[in-house]
Design a protein around this motif. Structure first.
Motif, PDB file in Angstrom:
ATOM      1  N   MET A   1     -13.010   8.275  23.039  1.00 51.16           N
ATOM      2  CA  MET A   1     -11.721   8.164  22.401  1.00 51.16           C
ATOM      3  C   MET A   1     -11.900   8.379  20.904  1.00 51.16           C
ATOM      4  O   MET A   1     -12.818   7.843  20.298  1.00 51.16           O
ATOM      5  CB  MET A   1     -11.139   6.781  22.673  1.00 51.16           C
ATOM      6  N   VAL A   2     -11.032   9.168  20.339  1.00 43.01           N
ATOM      7  CA  VAL A   2     -11.017   9.395  18.902  1.00 43.01           C
ATOM      8  C   VAL A   2      -9.694   8.846  18.387  1.00 43.01           C
ATOM      9  O   VAL A   2      -8.631   9.262  18.826  1.00 43.01           O
ATOM     10  CB  VAL A   2     -11.140  10.901  18.579  1.00 43.01           C
ATOM     11  N   LEU A   3      -9.772   7.890  17.488  1.00 40.18           N
ATOM     12  CA  LEU A   3      -8.573   7.248  16.966  1.00 40.18           C
ATOM     13  C   LEU A   3      -8.582   7.296  15.450  1.00 40.18           C
ATOM     14  O   LEU A   3      -9.309   6.536  14.798  1.00 40.18           O
ATOM     15  CB  LEU A   3      -8.508   5.792  17.439  1.00 40.18           C
ATOM     16  N   PRO A   4      -7.791   8.202  14.860  1.00 41.61           N
ATOM     17  CA  PRO A   4      -7.726   8.231  13.398  1.00 41.61           C
ATOM     18  C   PRO A   4      -7.035   6.977  12.879  1.00 41.61           C
ATOM     19  O   PRO A   4      -6.067   6.504  13.464  1.00 41.61           O
ATOM     20  CB  PRO A   4      -6.894   9.481  13.094  1.00 41.61           C
ATOM     21  N   LEU A   5      -7.565   6.438  11.819  1.00 40.73           N
ATOM     22  CA  LEU A   5      -6.990   5.241  11.207  1.00 40.73           C
ATOM     23  C   LEU A   5      -6.285   5.648   9.922  1.00 40.73           C
ATOM     24  O   LEU A   5      -6.915   5.894   8.907  1.00 40.73           O
ATOM     25  CB  LEU A   5      -8.090   4.209  10.930  1.00 40.73           C
ATOM     26  N   TRP A   6      -4.971   5.733  10.001  1.00 35.89           N
ATOM     27  CA  TRP A   6      -4.173   6.145   8.859  1.00 35.89           C
ATOM     28  C   TRP A   6      -3.837   4.942   7.995  1.00 35.89           C
ATOM     29  O   TRP A   6      -4.105   3.799   8.352  1.00 35.89           O
ATOM     30  CB  TRP A   6      -2.897   6.838   9.342  1.00 35.89           C
ATOM     31  N   SER A   7      -3.206   5.191   6.874  1.00 36.02           N
ATOM     32  CA  SER A   7      -2.910   4.107   5.931  1.00 36.02           C
ATOM     33  C   SER A   7      -1.912   3.097   6.490  1.00 36.02           C
ATOM     34  O   SER A   7      -1.815   1.994   5.989  1.00 36.02           O
ATOM     35  CB  SER A   7      -2.408   4.672   4.603  1.00 36.02           C
ATOM     36  N   ASP A   8      -1.191   3.445   7.553  1.00 36.44           N
ATOM     37  CA  ASP A   8      -0.224   2.512   8.140  1.00 36.44           C
ATOM     38  C   ASP A   8      -0.821   1.671   9.278  1.00 36.44           C
ATOM     39  O   ASP A   8      -0.117   0.896   9.907  1.00 36.44           O
ATOM     40  CB  ASP A   8       0.995   3.268   8.664  1.00 36.44           C
ATOM     41  N   THR A   9      -2.107   1.794   9.540  1.00 38.35           N
ATOM     42  CA  THR A   9      -2.751   1.118  10.667  1.00 38.35           C
ATOM     43  C   THR A   9      -2.705  -0.393  10.511  1.00 38.35           C
ATOM     44  O   THR A   9      -3.020  -0.934   9.457  1.00 38.35           O
ATOM     45  CB  THR A   9      -4.208   1.581  10.811  1.00 38.35           C
ATOM     46  N   CYS A  49      -9.874   0.626   7.800  1.00 41.36           N
ATOM     47  CA  CYS A  49      -8.463   0.573   7.430  1.00 41.36           C
ATOM     48  C   CYS A  49      -8.285   0.349   5.928  1.00 41.36           C
ATOM     49  O   CYS A  49      -7.367   0.898   5.318  1.00 41.36           O
ATOM     50  CB  CYS A  49      -7.749  -0.524   8.215  1.00 41.36           C
ATOM     51  N   GLU A  50      -9.163  -0.439   5.353  1.00 42.32           N
ATOM     52  CA  GLU A  50      -9.109  -0.665   3.898  1.00 42.32           C
ATOM     53  C   GLU A  50      -9.305   0.654   3.157  1.00 42.32           C
ATOM     54  O   GLU A  50      -8.594   0.961   2.199  1.00 42.32           O
ATOM     55  CB  GLU A  50     -10.194  -1.662   3.503  1.00 42.32           C
ATOM     56  N   VAL A  51     -10.259   1.453   3.607  1.00 37.84           N
ATOM     57  CA  VAL A  51     -10.510   2.761   2.982  1.00 37.84           C
ATOM     58  C   VAL A  51      -9.294   3.668   3.165  1.00 37.84           C
ATOM     59  O   VAL A  51      -8.867   4.342   2.226  1.00 37.84           O
ATOM     60  CB  VAL A  51     -11.781   3.415   3.576  1.00 37.84           C
ATOM     61  N   SER A  52      -8.727   3.700   4.371  1.00 43.11           N
ATOM     62  CA  SER A  52      -7.586   4.588   4.617  1.00 43.11           C
ATOM     63  C   SER A  52      -6.372   4.182   3.779  1.00 43.11           C
ATOM     64  O   SER A  52      -5.620   5.044   3.321  1.00 43.11           O
ATOM     65  CB  SER A  52      -7.234   4.625   6.105  1.00 43.11           C
ATOM     66  N   ARG A  53      -6.175   2.887   3.557  1.00 45.85           N
ATOM     67  CA  ARG A  53      -5.065   2.452   2.701  1.00 45.85           C
ATOM     68  C   ARG A  53      -5.335   2.785   1.233  1.00 45.85           C
ATOM     69  O   ARG A  53      -4.451   3.238   0.518  1.00 45.85           O
ATOM     70  CB  ARG A  53      -4.820   0.953   2.865  1.00 45.85           C
ATOM     71  N   ARG A  54      -6.573   2.557   0.808  1.00 40.51           N
ATOM     72  CA  ARG A  54      -6.918   2.819  -0.588  1.00 40.51           C
ATOM     73  C   ARG A  54      -6.728   4.298  -0.930  1.00 40.51           C
ATOM     74  O   ARG A  54      -6.246   4.646  -1.999  1.00 40.51           O
ATOM     75  CB  ARG A  54      -8.362   2.410  -0.859  1.00 40.51           C
ATOM     76  N   HIS A  55      -7.090   5.176  -0.002  1.00 43.15           N
ATOM     77  CA  HIS A  55      -6.999   6.614  -0.255  1.00 43.15           C
ATOM     78  C   HIS A  55      -5.732   7.243   0.316  1.00 43.15           C
ATOM     79  O   HIS A  55      -5.565   8.455   0.258  1.00 43.15           O
ATOM     80  CB  HIS A  55      -8.233   7.317   0.305  1.00 43.15           C
ATOM     81  N   ARG A  56      -4.868   6.413   0.899  1.00 45.59           N
ATOM     82  CA  ARG A  56      -3.566   6.864   1.416  1.00 45.59           C
ATOM     83  C   ARG A  56      -3.703   8.004   2.437  1.00 45.59           C
ATOM     84  O   ARG A  56      -3.065   9.046   2.299  1.00 45.59           O
ATOM     85  CB  ARG A  56      -2.650   7.243   0.276  1.00 45.59           C
ATOM     86  N   TYR A  57      -4.509   7.783   3.480  1.00 47.70           N
ATOM     87  CA  TYR A  57      -4.646   8.773   4.550  1.00 47.70           C
ATOM     88  C   TYR A  57      -3.357   8.803   5.368  1.00 47.70           C
ATOM     89  O   TYR A  57      -2.813   7.764   5.725  1.00 47.70           O
ATOM     90  CB  TYR A  57      -5.812   8.422   5.474  1.00 47.70           C
ATOM     91  N   PHE A  58      -2.878  10.008   5.674  1.00 46.39           N
ATOM     92  CA  PHE A  58      -1.660  10.151   6.456  1.00 46.39           C
ATOM     93  C   PHE A  58      -1.808  11.338   7.395  1.00 46.39           C
ATOM     94  O   PHE A  58      -2.581  12.262   7.122  1.00 46.39           O
ATOM     95  CB  PHE A  58      -0.438  10.335   5.539  1.00 46.39           C
ATOM     96  N   PRO A  59      -1.085  11.323   8.521  1.00 48.65           N
ATOM     97  CA  PRO A  59      -1.173  12.435   9.472  1.00 48.65           C
ATOM     98  C   PRO A  59      -0.763  13.748   8.812  1.00 48.65           C
ATOM     99  O   PRO A  59       0.202  13.800   8.058  1.00 48.65           O
ATOM    100  CB  PRO A  59      -0.176  12.050  10.569  1.00 48.65           C
ATOM    101  N   GLY A  60      -1.507  14.782   9.072  1.00 50.44           N
ATOM    102  CA  GLY A  60      -1.232  16.087   8.481  1.00 50.44           C
ATOM    103  C   GLY A  60      -1.921  16.303   7.152  1.00 50.44           C
ATOM    104  O   GLY A  60      -1.930  17.413   6.632  1.00 50.44           O
ATOM    105  N   GLY A  61      -2.492  15.244   6.594  1.00 52.93           N
ATOM    106  CA  GLY A  61      -3.209  15.367   5.326  1.00 52.93           C
ATOM    107  C   GLY A  61      -4.598  15.950   5.543  1.00 52.93           C
ATOM    108  O   GLY A  61      -5.079  16.088   6.665  1.00 52.93           O
ATOM    109  N   MET A  62      -5.264  16.280   4.475  1.00 48.99           N
ATOM    110  CA  MET A  62      -6.579  16.910   4.545  1.00 48.99           C
ATOM    111  C   MET A  62      -7.720  15.897   4.665  1.00 48.99           C
ATOM    112  O   MET A  62      -8.848  16.268   4.945  1.00 48.99           O
ATOM    113  CB  MET A  62      -6.805  17.770   3.300  1.00 48.99           C
ATOM    114  N   ALA A  63      -7.430  14.612   4.510  1.00 45.72           N
ATOM    115  CA  ALA A  63      -8.490  13.606   4.439  1.00 45.72           C
ATOM    116  C   ALA A  63      -9.345  13.515   5.698  1.00 45.72           C
ATOM    117  O   ALA A  63     -10.546  13.319   5.615  1.00 45.72           O
ATOM    118  CB  ALA A  63      -7.887  12.247   4.134  1.00 45.72           C
TER     119      ALA A  63
END
Length: 106
Positions: A1-9, A49-63
């Protein structure tokens, strides 16, 4: 399973020996085999999740474009994936199949 952790997780203990991960309006339920396994998973998830919030990862982004590689490595048979999605003890289950896929000859 691959689960991306976005900033809203969001991660929540479910009170039944497991936890849920909510992201991009989807809920994933996990039931670790032991308290130690759950503790380890939760520590890793909270750090990610802390990293994804700090860097504002979102679906469709390049992160997280590198996730495509890991998605392509998933090799579970579809029957195994269907069984996982249809487990009755999960809080959320897969959506009902459209009538077009139901065998009407029975």
């Amino acid at each position: 399973m691959v689960l991306p952790l976005w900033s809203d997780t969001k991660i929540h203990l479910d009170g039944d020996g497991g936890f849920t991960v909510n992201t991009v309006e989807r809920t994933h339920v996990f039931k670790p085999v032991s308290v130690q396994a759950m503790w380890s998973a939760l520590q890793i998830l909270h750090k990610a999740c802390e990293v994804s919030r700090r860097h504002r990862y979102f679906p469709g982004g390049m992160a997280l474009t590198w996730l495509g590689y890991y998605d392509s490595c998933v090799s579970s048979e579809q029957s195994c994936i269907n069984q996982w999605n249809a487990m009755k003890d999960l809080e959320t289950t897969r959506p009902v199949s459209p009538d077009i896929f139901v065998d009407k000859s029975v």
